[in-house]
Design a protein around this motif. Structure first.
Motif, PDB file in Angstrom:
ATOM      1  N   ALA A   1       1.297   7.573   4.647  1.00 43.57           N
ATOM      2  CA  ALA A   1       1.828   7.657   3.279  1.00 43.57           C
ATOM      3  C   ALA A   1       1.265   8.880   2.560  1.00 43.57           C
ATOM      4  CB  ALA A   1       1.496   6.374   2.507  1.00 43.57           C
ATOM      5  N   VAL A   2      -0.020   9.126   2.737  1.00 45.09           N
ATOM      6  CA  VAL A   2      -0.630  10.284   2.073  1.00 45.09           C
ATOM      7  C   VAL A   2      -0.050  11.589   2.635  1.00 45.09           C
ATOM      8  CG1 VAL A   2      -2.802  11.576   1.845  1.00 45.09           C
ATOM      9  CG2 VAL A   2      -2.736   9.121   1.336  1.00 45.09           C
TER      10      VAL A   2
ATOM     11  N   LEU B   1       0.840  -1.212   0.000  1.00 40.14           N
ATOM     12  CA  LEU B   1       0.000   0.000   0.000  1.00 40.14           C
ATOM     13  C   LEU B   1       0.874   1.260   0.000  1.00 40.14           C
ATOM     14  CD1 LEU B   1      -2.782   1.323   0.219  1.00 40.14           C
ATOM     15  CD2 LEU B   1      -2.653   1.035   2.702  1.00 40.14           C
ATOM     16  N   ALA B   2       1.871   1.270   0.869  1.00 39.04           N
ATOM     17  CA  ALA B   2       2.745   2.451   0.943  1.00 39.04           C
ATOM     18  C   ALA B   2       3.513   2.633  -0.363  1.00 39.04           C
ATOM     19  CB  ALA B   2       3.704   2.304   2.122  1.00 39.04           C
ATOM     20  N   TYR B   3       3.962   1.527  -0.930  1.00 40.01           N
ATOM     21  CA  TYR B   3       4.730   1.592  -2.180  1.00 40.01           C
ATOM     22  C   TYR B   3       3.861   2.105  -3.320  1.00 40.01           C
ATOM     23  CZ  TYR B   3       7.915   0.169  -5.887  1.00 40.01           C
ATOM     24  OH  TYR B   3       8.760   0.166  -6.969  1.00 40.01           O
ATOM     25  N   ARG B   4       2.610   1.661  -3.328  1.00 38.20           N
ATOM     26  CA  ARG B   4       1.693   2.091  -4.396  1.00 38.20           C
ATOM     27  C   ARG B   4       1.434   3.595  -4.317  1.00 38.20           C
ATOM     28  NH1 ARG B   4      -1.618   3.678  -7.689  1.00 38.20           N
ATOM     29  NH2 ARG B   4      -3.091   2.379  -8.811  1.00 38.20           N
ATOM     30  N   ILE B   5       1.327   4.095  -3.106  1.00 34.59           N
ATOM     31  CA  ILE B   5       1.040   5.521  -2.928  1.00 34.59           C
ATOM     32  C   ILE B   5       2.283   6.362  -3.211  1.00 34.59           C
ATOM     33  CG2 ILE B   5       0.457   7.281  -1.189  1.00 34.59           C
ATOM     34  CD1 ILE B   5      -1.357   5.114   0.127  1.00 34.59           C
TER      35      ILE B   5
ATOM     36  N   ARG C   1       1.695  14.278   0.374  1.00 29.11           N
ATOM     37  CA  ARG C   1       1.210  15.660   0.315  1.00 29.11           C
ATOM     38  C   ARG C   1       2.307  16.650   0.664  1.00 29.11           C
ATOM     39  NH1 ARG C   1      -4.841  14.983   3.002  1.00 29.11           N
ATOM     40  NH2 ARG C   1      -5.746  13.939   1.199  1.00 29.11           N
ATOM     41  N   ARG C   2       3.192  16.258   1.556  1.00 29.18           N
ATOM     42  CA  ARG C   2       4.291  17.166   1.889  1.00 29.18           C
ATOM     43  C   ARG C   2       5.267  17.290   0.729  1.00 29.18           C
ATOM     44  NH1 ARG C   2       4.260  15.094   7.205  1.00 29.18           N
ATOM     45  NH2 ARG C   2       5.930  13.642   6.773  1.00 29.18           N
ATOM     46  N   LYS C   3       5.359  16.236  -0.059  1.00 21.39           N
ATOM     47  CA  LYS C   3       6.337  16.238  -1.148  1.00 21.39           C
ATOM     48  C   LYS C   3       5.856  16.969  -2.388  1.00 21.39           C
ATOM     49  CE  LYS C   3       7.997  12.287  -2.339  1.00 21.39           C
ATOM     50  NZ  LYS C   3       8.032  10.831  -2.576  1.00 21.39           N
ATOM     51  N   THR C   4       4.555  17.094  -2.536  1.00 17.88           N
ATOM     52  CA  THR C   4       4.046  17.587  -3.812  1.00 17.88           C
ATOM     53  C   THR C   4       3.572  19.023  -3.715  1.00 17.88           C
ATOM     54  OG1 THR C   4       1.950  16.566  -3.243  1.00 17.88           O
ATOM     55  CG2 THR C   4       3.387  15.341  -4.712  1.00 17.88           C
ATOM     56  N   ALA C   5       3.519  19.666  -4.841  1.00 13.91           N
ATOM     57  CA  ALA C   5       3.160  21.080  -4.900  1.00 13.91           C
ATOM     58  C   ALA C   5       1.693  21.298  -4.587  1.00 13.91           C
ATOM     59  CB  ALA C   5       3.459  21.611  -6.290  1.00 13.91           C
ATOM     60  N   PHE C   6       1.365  22.508  -4.118  1.00 10.74           N
ATOM     61  CA  PHE C   6      -0.004  22.789  -3.750  1.00 10.74           C
ATOM     62  C   PHE C   6      -0.892  23.099  -4.949  1.00 10.74           C
ATOM     63  CE2 PHE C   6       1.861  26.989  -3.897  1.00 10.74           C
ATOM     64  CZ  PHE C   6       0.871  27.769  -4.453  1.00 10.74           C
ATOM     65  N   ARG C   7      -0.274  23.493  -6.039  1.00 12.79           N
ATOM     66  CA  ARG C   7      -1.099  23.918  -7.171  1.00 12.79           C
ATOM     67  C   ARG C   7      -1.758  22.733  -7.832  1.00 12.79           C
ATOM     68  NH1 ARG C   7       3.660  27.227  -9.767  1.00 12.79           N
ATOM     69  NH2 ARG C   7       4.619  25.337  -9.016  1.00 12.79           N
ATOM     70  N   PRO C   8      -3.035  22.860  -8.184  1.00 11.76           N
ATOM     71  CA  PRO C   8      -3.664  21.747  -8.880  1.00 11.76           C
ATOM     72  C   PRO C   8      -3.029  21.572 -10.254  1.00 11.76           C
ATOM     73  CG  PRO C   8      -5.197  23.577  -8.626  1.00 11.76           C
ATOM     74  CD  PRO C   8      -3.936  23.975  -7.949  1.00 11.76           C
ATOM     75  N   ALA C   9      -2.301  20.499 -10.412  1.00 10.76           N
ATOM     76  CA  ALA C   9      -1.624  20.263 -11.691  1.00 10.76           C
ATOM     77  C   ALA C   9      -2.645  19.829 -12.730  1.00 10.76           C
ATOM     78  CB  ALA C   9      -0.594  19.164 -11.497  1.00 10.76           C
ATOM     79  N   PRO C  10      -2.320  19.961 -13.996  1.00  9.23           N
ATOM     80  CA  PRO C  10      -3.209  19.408 -15.014  1.00  9.23           C
ATOM     81  C   PRO C  10      -3.343  17.900 -14.794  1.00  9.23           C
ATOM     82  CG  PRO C  10      -1.389  20.622 -16.013  1.00  9.23           C
ATOM     83  CD  PRO C  10      -1.117  20.542 -14.542  1.00  9.23           C
ATOM     84  N   LEU C  11      -4.441  17.358 -15.227  1.00  4.40           N
ATOM     85  CA  LEU C  11      -4.685  15.934 -15.004  1.00  4.40           C
ATOM     86  C   LEU C  11      -3.581  15.082 -15.622  1.00  4.40           C
ATOM     87  CD1 LEU C  11      -6.579  14.060 -13.641  1.00  4.40           C
ATOM     88  CD2 LEU C  11      -7.931  13.929 -15.722  1.00  4.40           C
ATOM     89  N   GLU C  12      -3.065  15.539 -16.763  1.00  2.47           N
ATOM     90  CA  GLU C  12      -2.025  14.749 -17.423  1.00  2.47           C
ATOM     91  C   GLU C  12      -0.814  14.610 -16.495  1.00  2.47           C
ATOM     92  OE1 GLU C  12      -3.148  17.751 -18.944  1.00  2.47           O
ATOM     93  OE2 GLU C  12      -4.803  16.511 -19.628  1.00  2.47           O
TER      94      GLU C  12
ATOM     95  N   PHE D   1      -5.097   6.336  -3.828  1.00  4.10           N
ATOM     96  CA  PHE D   1      -3.669   6.091  -4.038  1.00  4.10           C
ATOM     97  C   PHE D   1      -2.893   7.362  -4.369  1.00  4.10           C
ATOM     98  CE2 PHE D   1      -5.460   1.864  -5.310  1.00  4.10           C
ATOM     99  CZ  PHE D   1      -4.972   1.172  -4.217  1.00  4.10           C
ATOM    100  N   GLY D   2      -3.584   8.351  -4.895  1.00  4.80           N
ATOM    101  CA  GLY D   2      -2.902   9.586  -5.281  1.00  4.80           C
ATOM    102  C   GLY D   2      -2.868  10.608  -4.166  1.00  4.80           C
ATOM    103  N   GLY D   3      -3.680  10.398  -3.117  1.00  9.50           N
ATOM    104  CA  GLY D   3      -3.664  11.309  -1.972  1.00  9.50           C
ATOM    105  C   GLY D   3      -4.339  12.642  -2.227  1.00  9.50           C
ATOM    106  N   TYR D   4      -5.146  12.732  -3.278  1.00 13.84           N
ATOM    107  CA  TYR D   4      -5.798  13.999  -3.583  1.00 13.84           C
ATOM    108  C   TYR D   4      -7.039  14.200  -2.721  1.00 13.84           C
ATOM    109  CZ  TYR D   4      -2.918  14.229  -7.770  1.00 13.84           C
ATOM    110  OH  TYR D   4      -1.857  14.285  -8.618  1.00 13.84           O
TER     111      TYR D   4
END
Lengths: 183, 235
Positions: free
Chosen positions: A85-86, A37-41, A90-101, A145-148
């Motif tokens: 894991a989430v 689970l952690a690896y997938r996330i 979340r700490r690692k990723t940017a706050f801006r909503p990225a494009p879906l791609e 899995f994406g933590g959104y």
């Protein structure tokens, strides 16, 4: 004499009494699942290892707060893994909503149905996932899995919050019904 | 009694912000109807977990966990999910963090240590006030640093930074607040000293904003031009 494996509830009682062998048994039982689970996330071996390490220590320290009536041991433990894991993601990723791609490229956003297909023991789950419309399946996957959060998902997908909720609700309902028929 | 039925799917999938998640978790402790539904939804979500193939965990992980558990206290771990963390807990954590950081500088001059202890006390006092928080994490080459923005009720907002290196020559760190429409409003600027924990006032009211960031600028006023050093997530 054959020694009987302790039940999960028995293990949790042992854990609450701070008996270390119980932690080892809990790891033997759910360590692999927790790591998967952690690896997938997170998509990284080291980060997944750290999350599982922290989660089991949290379980060790917090076993006294476990209440069976609020869920079983597996659910409790894996919810700690998921939560942790989430939080890391979340700490690692940017706050801006990225494009879906861009979101699709994130390690935690891989296609669960395809992964399940590689896991021959769980073909039934794959079939269930494949029955869901793409939008419902991706909403569920990106959340779990994406933590959104719901707000991020709405921004990512360009749909109202109500649509995000609706996709989750209907998707999970369909999965639930379909899983009842999976052997 | 109102129910949490509308949020249960979001809850079991982890798609609620943490504060909203706590509200649902608290409700589940008193509502059997919602708890039953949540458990059913969770068992559906577990099917997703069961479907996951992954490389096996490292063989040493089990021993690492057991060794850590066998030590008197595993320091530095977060609170269990779903539990409410009070402001005083944040204060204690900040004080512990500050003291831990101070131990790294144990070989420094006594005067420097004393100044850092005074600042740590001040940080501990200020973060003990209830209010909202946002965590900003460093990005790109600034990964590993960060800052927690505290917006106490009735008091000016401030940020507690950790591991922030002094700004490069000719540049200053600048705090920004961002509203839901993407409008950036400039807060205070600073150069950052040697201390590994540092408190900086935001300089503008945070009401109406839902994100924050820090950039490196060459000017003390005007629009944002420099690179983003750290930023909060979108909530």
């Amino acid at each position: 004499m054959i020694e009987q494996e302790p039940t999960d509830d028995g293990l949790m009682a042992e854990l609450a009494a701070q008996r270390l062998p119980a932690l080892g048994t809990l790891y033997d039982r759910y360590g692999r699942l927790a790591y998967a689970l952690a690896y997938r996330i997170l998509g990284e071996a080291q980060a997944a290892e750290d999350v599982v390490h922290d989660a089991f220590l949290l379980a060790w320290r917090g076993a006294g707060s476990y209440r069976r009536e609020r869920g079983n041991a597996r659910g409790w433990l894996l919810s700690i893994v998921h939560h942790r894991a989430v939080d890391v993601l979340r700490r690692k990723t940017a706050f801006r909503p990225a494009p879906l791609e861009a979101a699709e490229l994130r390690a935690g956003d891989a296609d669960t149905a395809e992964e399940a297909a590689r896991n021959v023991e769980h073909q039934g789950v794959r079939r269930v996932l494949e029955t869901l419309p793409e939008a419902q399946r991706r909403t569920i996957e990106l959340a779990y899995f994406g933590g959104y959060t719901q707000v991020e998902l709405a921004a990512l997908m360009g749909v109202p919050l109500g649509t995000v909720k609706g996709r989750m609700r209907i998707g999970l309902q369909k999965m639930r019904r379909a899983l009842e028929h999976v052997p | 009694m109102s129910h949490a039925i509308d949020d249960l799917e979001l809850y079991v999938l982890g798609a609620l912000p943490r504060d909203a998640e706590r509200v649902v978790a608290d409700h589940l402790t008193v509502c059997v109807e919602c708890l039953t539904e949540a458990r059913a939804l969770e068992s559906t979500v577990w099917a997703l977990q069961d479907a996951l193939p992954a490389p096996p965990p490292p063989a040493a992980l089990r021993d690492r966990i057991l060794a850590a558990a066998d030590r008197p206290a595993a320091a530095g771990l977060p609170a269990l999910p779903g539990r409410h963390v009070s402001a005083s807990t944040y204060a204690l954590a900040a004080a512990v963090l500050a003291l831990a950081v101070l131990s790294v500088g144990a070989l420094r001059q006594v005067d420097t240590l004393r100044a850092e202890i005074d600042e740590s006390r001040a940080i501990g006092l200020r973060v003990s006030q209830p209010g909202k928080t946002w965590y900003m994490s460093g990005i790109d080459r600034w990964q590993g640093i960060g800052g927690m923005l505290y917006a106490p009720q009735g008091s000016p907002a401030f940020v507690v930074f950790h591991d922030l290196a002094p700004a490069p020559q000719g540049q200053i760190y600048t705090i920004w607040l961002v509203d839901a429409e993407g409008r950036w409003v400039r807060g205070s600027s600073f150069a950052a000293g040697e201390g590994r924990v540092r408190m900086v006032d935001v300089g503008v009211p945070v009401a109406g904003f839902d994100r924050c960031a820090v950039t490196l600028e060459t000017r003390a006023e005007g629009k944002r031009e420099g690179p983003i050093v750290m930023q909060s997530r979108f909530y």
